[in-house]
Design a protein around this motif. Structure first.
Motif, PDB file in Angstrom:
ATOM      1  N   THR B 232       0.280 -45.443 -67.944  1.00  0.00           N
ATOM      2  CA  THR B 232       0.127 -44.917 -69.305  1.00  0.00           C
ATOM      3  C   THR B 232      -1.313 -44.486 -69.553  1.00  0.00           C
ATOM      4  OG1 THR B 232       1.808 -46.475 -69.994  1.00  0.00           O
ATOM      5  CG2 THR B 232       0.547 -45.419 -71.728  1.00  0.00           C
ATOM      6  N   VAL B 233      -2.247 -45.367 -69.175  1.00  0.00           N
ATOM      7  CA  VAL B 233      -3.662 -45.018 -69.367  1.00  0.00           C
ATOM      8  C   VAL B 233      -4.000 -43.770 -68.555  1.00  0.00           C
ATOM      9  CG1 VAL B 233      -6.025 -45.809 -69.050  1.00  0.00           C
ATOM     10  CG2 VAL B 233      -4.300 -47.407 -69.851  1.00  0.00           C
ATOM     11  N   ALA B 234      -3.522 -43.698 -67.309  1.00  0.00           N
ATOM     12  CA  ALA B 234      -3.830 -42.553 -66.448  1.00  0.00           C
ATOM     13  C   ALA B 234      -3.300 -41.271 -67.054  1.00  0.00           C
ATOM     14  CB  ALA B 234      -3.231 -42.778 -65.063  1.00  0.00           C
ATOM     15  N   LEU B 235      -2.057 -41.302 -67.519  1.00  0.00           N
ATOM     16  CA  LEU B 235      -1.425 -40.102 -68.054  1.00  0.00           C
ATOM     17  C   LEU B 235      -2.180 -39.589 -69.274  1.00  0.00           C
ATOM     18  CD1 LEU B 235       1.168 -38.425 -67.472  1.00  0.00           C
ATOM     19  CD2 LEU B 235       2.196 -39.637 -69.379  1.00  0.00           C
ATOM     20  N   TYR B 284       6.317 -53.220 -72.958  1.00  0.00           N
ATOM     21  CA  TYR B 284       5.079 -53.978 -73.161  1.00  0.00           C
ATOM     22  C   TYR B 284       3.915 -53.307 -72.424  1.00  0.00           C
ATOM     23  CZ  TYR B 284       2.130 -58.215 -72.435  1.00  0.00           C
ATOM     24  OH  TYR B 284       1.119 -59.126 -72.359  1.00  0.00           O
ATOM     25  N   GLY B 285       4.149 -52.893 -71.184  1.00  0.00           N
ATOM     26  CA  GLY B 285       3.096 -52.238 -70.408  1.00  0.00           C
ATOM     27  C   GLY B 285       2.663 -50.921 -71.039  1.00  0.00           C
ATOM     28  N   VAL B 286       3.655 -50.130 -71.481  1.00  0.00           N
ATOM     29  CA  VAL B 286       3.319 -48.853 -72.108  1.00  0.00           C
ATOM     30  C   VAL B 286       2.540 -49.108 -73.397  1.00  0.00           C
ATOM     31  CG1 VAL B 286       4.291 -46.793 -73.210  1.00  0.00           C
ATOM     32  CG2 VAL B 286       5.271 -47.643 -71.073  1.00  0.00           C
ATOM     33  N   GLY B 287       2.980 -50.094 -74.159  1.00  0.00           N
ATOM     34  CA  GLY B 287       2.284 -50.429 -75.407  1.00  0.00           C
ATOM     35  C   GLY B 287       0.843 -50.817 -75.151  1.00  0.00           C
ATOM     36  N   CYS B 288       0.622 -51.667 -74.137  1.00  0.00           N
ATOM     37  CA  CYS B 288      -0.748 -52.065 -73.789  1.00  0.00           C
ATOM     38  C   CYS B 288      -1.570 -50.827 -73.447  1.00  0.00           C
ATOM     39  CB  CYS B 288      -0.749 -52.997 -72.579  1.00  0.00           C
ATOM     40  SG  CYS B 288      -0.220 -54.663 -72.926  1.00  0.00           S
ATOM     41  N   GLY B 289      -0.986 -49.925 -72.659  1.00  0.00           N
ATOM     42  CA  GLY B 289      -1.713 -48.730 -72.240  1.00  0.00           C
ATOM     43  C   GLY B 289      -2.090 -47.864 -73.423  1.00  0.00           C
ATOM     44  N   LEU B 290      -1.122 -47.650 -74.339  1.00  0.00           N
ATOM     45  CA  LEU B 290      -1.390 -46.802 -75.508  1.00  0.00           C
ATOM     46  C   LEU B 290      -2.513 -47.402 -76.347  1.00  0.00           C
ATOM     47  CD1 LEU B 290       2.226 -45.896 -76.724  1.00  0.00           C
ATOM     48  CD2 LEU B 290       0.532 -44.353 -75.747  1.00  0.00           C
ATOM     49  N   ILE B 291      -2.415 -48.699 -76.641  1.00  0.00           N
ATOM     50  CA  ILE B 291      -3.427 -49.307 -77.519  1.00  0.00           C
ATOM     51  C   ILE B 291      -4.794 -49.289 -76.839  1.00  0.00           C
ATOM     52  CG2 ILE B 291      -4.068 -51.392 -78.770  1.00  0.00           C
ATOM     53  CD1 ILE B 291      -1.076 -52.053 -78.914  1.00  0.00           C
ATOM     54  N   THR B 292      -4.813 -49.546 -75.512  1.00  0.00           N
ATOM     55  CA  THR B 292      -6.095 -49.516 -74.802  1.00  0.00           C
ATOM     56  C   THR B 292      -6.769 -48.158 -74.958  1.00  0.00           C
ATOM     57  OG1 THR B 292      -5.226 -51.058 -73.175  1.00  0.00           O
ATOM     58  CG2 THR B 292      -7.184 -49.817 -72.544  1.00  0.00           C
ATOM     59  N   VAL B 293      -6.007 -47.076 -74.720  1.00  0.00           N
ATOM     60  CA  VAL B 293      -6.617 -45.750 -74.812  1.00  0.00           C
ATOM     61  C   VAL B 293      -7.020 -45.451 -76.252  1.00  0.00           C
ATOM     62  CG1 VAL B 293      -6.289 -43.304 -74.400  1.00  0.00           C
ATOM     63  CG2 VAL B 293      -5.318 -44.965 -72.833  1.00  0.00           C
ATOM     64  N   PHE B 294      -6.178 -45.831 -77.204  1.00  0.00           N
ATOM     65  CA  PHE B 294      -6.518 -45.558 -78.602  1.00  0.00           C
ATOM     66  C   PHE B 294      -7.832 -46.240 -78.969  1.00  0.00           C
ATOM     67  CE2 PHE B 294      -1.828 -44.820 -79.879  1.00  0.00           C
ATOM     68  CZ  PHE B 294      -1.913 -43.543 -79.364  1.00  0.00           C
ATOM     69  N   ILE B 295      -7.991 -47.515 -78.538  1.00  0.00           N
ATOM     70  CA  ILE B 295      -9.232 -48.210 -78.891  1.00  0.00           C
ATOM     71  C   ILE B 295     -10.405 -47.569 -78.165  1.00  0.00           C
ATOM     72  CG2 ILE B 295     -10.468 -50.402 -78.759  1.00  0.00           C
ATOM     73  CD1 ILE B 295      -7.814 -51.794 -79.265  1.00  0.00           C
ATOM     74  N   ARG B 296     -10.213 -47.215 -76.899  1.00  0.00           N
ATOM     75  CA  ARG B 296     -11.314 -46.587 -76.167  1.00  0.00           C
ATOM     76  C   ARG B 296     -11.702 -45.248 -76.784  1.00  0.00           C
ATOM     77  NH1 ARG B 296     -10.354 -47.505 -69.683  1.00  0.00           N
ATOM     78  NH2 ARG B 296     -10.626 -49.756 -69.685  1.00  0.00           N
ATOM     79  N   TYR B 297     -10.717 -44.518 -77.306  1.00  0.00           N
ATOM     80  CA  TYR B 297     -10.998 -43.202 -77.892  1.00  0.00           C
ATOM     81  C   TYR B 297     -11.525 -43.305 -79.317  1.00  0.00           C
ATOM     82  CZ  TYR B 297      -8.890 -40.304 -74.205  1.00  0.00           C
ATOM     83  OH  TYR B 297      -8.624 -39.659 -73.041  1.00  0.00           O
ATOM     84  N   PHE B 298     -10.825 -44.078 -80.152  1.00  0.00           N
ATOM     85  CA  PHE B 298     -11.097 -44.016 -81.587  1.00  0.00           C
ATOM     86  C   PHE B 298     -11.657 -45.319 -82.160  1.00  0.00           C
ATOM     87  CE2 PHE B 298      -7.126 -41.565 -80.757  1.00  0.00           C
ATOM     88  CZ  PHE B 298      -7.715 -40.312 -80.761  1.00  0.00           C
TER      89      PHE B 298
END
Lengths: 207, 333
Positions: B232-235, B284-298
């Motif tokens: 998810t993070v990679a994509l 759960y994995g996709v959710g973790c990935g989405l939130i990680t990128v969102f926090i890193r971005y915004f």
């Protein structure tokens, strides 16, 4: 808590501990979490609420036979907000620094559930003298809980007691933040419940 | 029930009578083994202070677990090694210049408040090591964001490392640059092998992947959470890069810097705080990935892995409930 068997001493301890408005009844958590960053803030908030509580309980108790049942909540709120405005103006005039740190939370005493709860549950059913005593004790219970919470958070979060810095202690910023308020309050409630359960078991009462 | 509280005289149970040899202790031992190569690498990159911090963290975690269970007169659970794993993971998420008393406070928070107050192993709703890391991060922001350049060894036993020491570069992990949409100076090879500033355990991305695969082969963890998390993070970082930096190098740096590998393989897969079903694990994995990128971005912080996993921890109960498989032969809904 019926009128004819009102024991002052018993009522005092119950409002401090096993009926404590914050630690047991979980009323008024919003001001509790927001202003308990230091001891002075906590006690200042507690005392202002106590003043309003005593006076509003007295007036509501005196007027209890004249307030129509259907509009009682609105009537209580009007009475409470009158006293809150008075307290707010007094604090603004004589304690400007406290006013600055408590800010919005003084006018918000109007919607503090402890005051409305005591008006509804006690003052509207009891005479003026006991209602005042009840207001005073509940206020003391509120101030007590806020003071303890403020003390814990001030020591851990700012590394000071009543504004005096503790030498050699590195403050844990976490406790000065809102998350720390939730955590401290949770631990305090757990501790009070544990102690109350212990003392009940000792007395041989029901669990 | 814990295996060590079983009453040996009351084993008259219905079939099956064959017991699984898998115990919490075996699983935790495997995790400890898998975590060791990253420690060796950390000692190579940051010096023996990495070992000191890990040792303090492990010892205090085990000690708090022992003391709490003893004081509360409960069965002792230190032999299941879960406190050891918590201690190692906590130390791995601290920078090497951390004062030596900070891991002790973190261990107290992890073991007593997050784990034991909820009832001990198996009953905590969030990962103790991560919760303690976030607690320390909020409590001592300056200490936890001072990262050391690799190869500059700090004194292993000095309680406080002086702030003025020229070898501490405050907050200069590649993630800070990435957040601003700049490709940092660190080249991808050194990021891959872990020759970059960061916390003790998170820098060695390659080693963490290899040890994570070891855990999958040993069937300690399944592929679902790490693969979906990292994918998810990679994509997202490939398709929607930040700033003008774009491209594959941006994606690779996002993947290999920061705590993503440590989080995805070792923290998000914690048995107690991750879903039990395959579908649940993928969500759960996709959710973790989405939130990680969102926090890193915004978000306000450069790193989002710990917050992301903690937030998803809170959804585990719902995920388990929503993805519960139908019993064989059970009625259609």
């Amino acid at each position: 808590m019926s009128e004819n068997k009102f024991s002052v001493k018993k009522h005092f301890f119950s409002s401090l501990f096993d009926q404590n408005p914050i630690l047991v009844q979980l009323l008024g958590t919003c001001p509790t979490l927001a202003v308990s960053t230091t001891v002075v803030n906590g006690i200042g908030m507690g005392l202002s609420a106590t003043a309003v509580l005593v006076l509003s309980n007295l007036l509501i108790s005196l007027l209890r036979k004249f307030i129509p049942k259907q509009v009682r909540i609105a009537a209580y709120i009007v009475i409470i907000s009158g006293f809150v405005t008075a307290v707010e103006l007094l604090i603004k005039a004589f304690l400007p620094s406290l006013d600055k740190s408590l800010g919005l939370f003084i006018p918000l005493i109007v919607v503090n559930c402890i005051i409305l709860a005591r008006a509804e549950a006690f003052a509207s059913k009891n005479g003026p003298v006991v209602s005042m005593i009840d207001g005073l004790f509940m206020g003391v219970g509120f101030t007590f809980a806020l003071g303890i919470l403020g003390l814990i958070r001030e020591v851990l979060g700012s590394g000071s007691v009543l504004g005096y810095t503790i030498p050699g202690f590195k403050p844990i910023l976490f406790f000065a933040l809102p998350a720390g308020a939730f955590l401290t309050l949770g631990c305090l409630i757990a501790a009070v419940n544990y102690i109350l359960a212990l003392s009940k078991n000792k007395k041989g009462g029901s669990k | 029930m814990n295996s060590n509280t079983e009453n040996k005289f009351l084993t008259m149970t219905a079939s099956p009578h064959i017991k699984s040899p898998i115990k919490t202790r075996n699983i935790m031992a495997d995790v400890v083994i898998a975590l060791m190569p990253a420690l060796v690498w950390a000692i190579y990159v940051f010096g023996f202070r990495a070992l000191t911090i890990t040792a303090i963290s492990v010892v205090s975690c085990v000690a708090f677990e022992y003391l709490y269970r003893k004081l509360m007169k409960k069965s002792n659970t230190i032999s299941d090694l879960s406190a050891v794993v918590t201690g190692i993971l906590l130390a791995y998420s601290l920078p090497v210049s951390t004062p030596l008393w900070i891991p002790i406070i973190g261990s107290f928070f992890a073991i007593v408040i997050v784990k034991q107050l909820y009832g001990g192993i198996g009953k905590n709703i969030i990962n103790p090591a991560l919760a303690a890391r976030v607690f320390l991060f909020v409590a001592y922001p300056t200490e936890l964001t001072a990262f050391t350049e690799p190869g500059k060894y700090l004194s292993p036993f000095a309680v406080n490392v002086s702030k003025a020491a020229s070898d501490i570069t405050a907050g200069a992990t590649p993630l800070v640059d990435l957040k601003n949409g700049i490709i940092p100076d660190a080249d991808i090879t050194s990021t891959l092998i872990g020759n970059i500033p960061g916390t003790i355990g998170e820098v060695s991305a390659t080693i963490l992947i290899l040890t994570g695969i070891y855990l999958m082969i040993r069937k300690v963890i399944t592929w679902h959470i790490p693969v979906t998390y990292i994918a998810t993070v990679a994509l997202i970082t490939l398709v929607l890069p930040l700033g003008n930096a774009g491209g594959v190098s941006f994606m690779l740096l996002q993947l290999f810097s920061g705590g993503l590998m440590l989080g995805a393989f070792f923290m998000a897969t914690d048995y107690v705080t991750s879903p039990a079903t395959s579908v649940g694990r993928i969500i759960y994995g996709v959710g973790c990935g989405l939130i990680t990128v969102f926090i890193r971005y915004f978000g306000g912080y450069p790193e989002g892995v710990s917050f992301a996993i903690l937030i998803m921890n809170l959804f585990v109960w719902y995920l388990d409930k929503a993805t519960k498989p139908k019993a064989f032969g059970g009625a259609k809904k």
